[in-house]
Motif scaffolding. Structure first.
Motif: not given
Length: 134
Positions: A100-105
């Motif tokens: 979620i952090s990587l895709v959101g970033w």
């Protein structure tokens, strides 16, 4: 104001990606992911700063990697609140928080401060007599 809704949609896409990629995360569909993103956004706004301050020594000691643990705990909290979103264990929550952090970033990097999708332009720099110039 449109930036909030666009970021909410990007977080929803990130949650759907995590549910697709991680076996221990299930969501009932797009509407469930939309509600999950709203609850996660509210928890990130209210509870995450408090948790970061309380765990600051561990965060500094791990050079910021402990933030993924905080994100995993918040994801598990959302799983307890939203009935149509389930996280089976801490390992799944940790991997899901990373995704979620990587895709959101990645998705939020295309959104400007005004809430618009903008093209990023690169300025080519060259060195001229010891100075960098565009």
């Amino acid at each position: 104001m449109p930036g909030i809704f666009l970021r909410w949609l990007m977080l929803t896409v990130a949650i759907l990606a995590a549910a697709y990629l991680v076996e221990g995360i299930q969501t009932a569909g797009f509407l469930s992911a939309l509600v999950t993103a709203a609850v996660l956004g509210i928890l990130n706004a209210i509870l995450r700063p408090i948790l970061i301050i309380l765990t600051l020594p561990a965060t500094i000691l791990t050079m910021g990697l402990f933030l993924f643990v905080i994100n995993a705990l918040l994801l598990m909290m959302v799983s307890g609140v939203v009935g149509s979103f389930h996280v089976t264990g801490f390992g799944s929550a940790l991997l899901g928080s990373l995704i979620i952090s990587l895709v959101g970033w990645l998705l939020n990097s295309f959104i400007s401060d005004r809430g618009r999708v903008e093209r990023v332009e690169h300025i080519e720099m060259r060195r001229n007599h010891g100075r960098w110039e565009p």
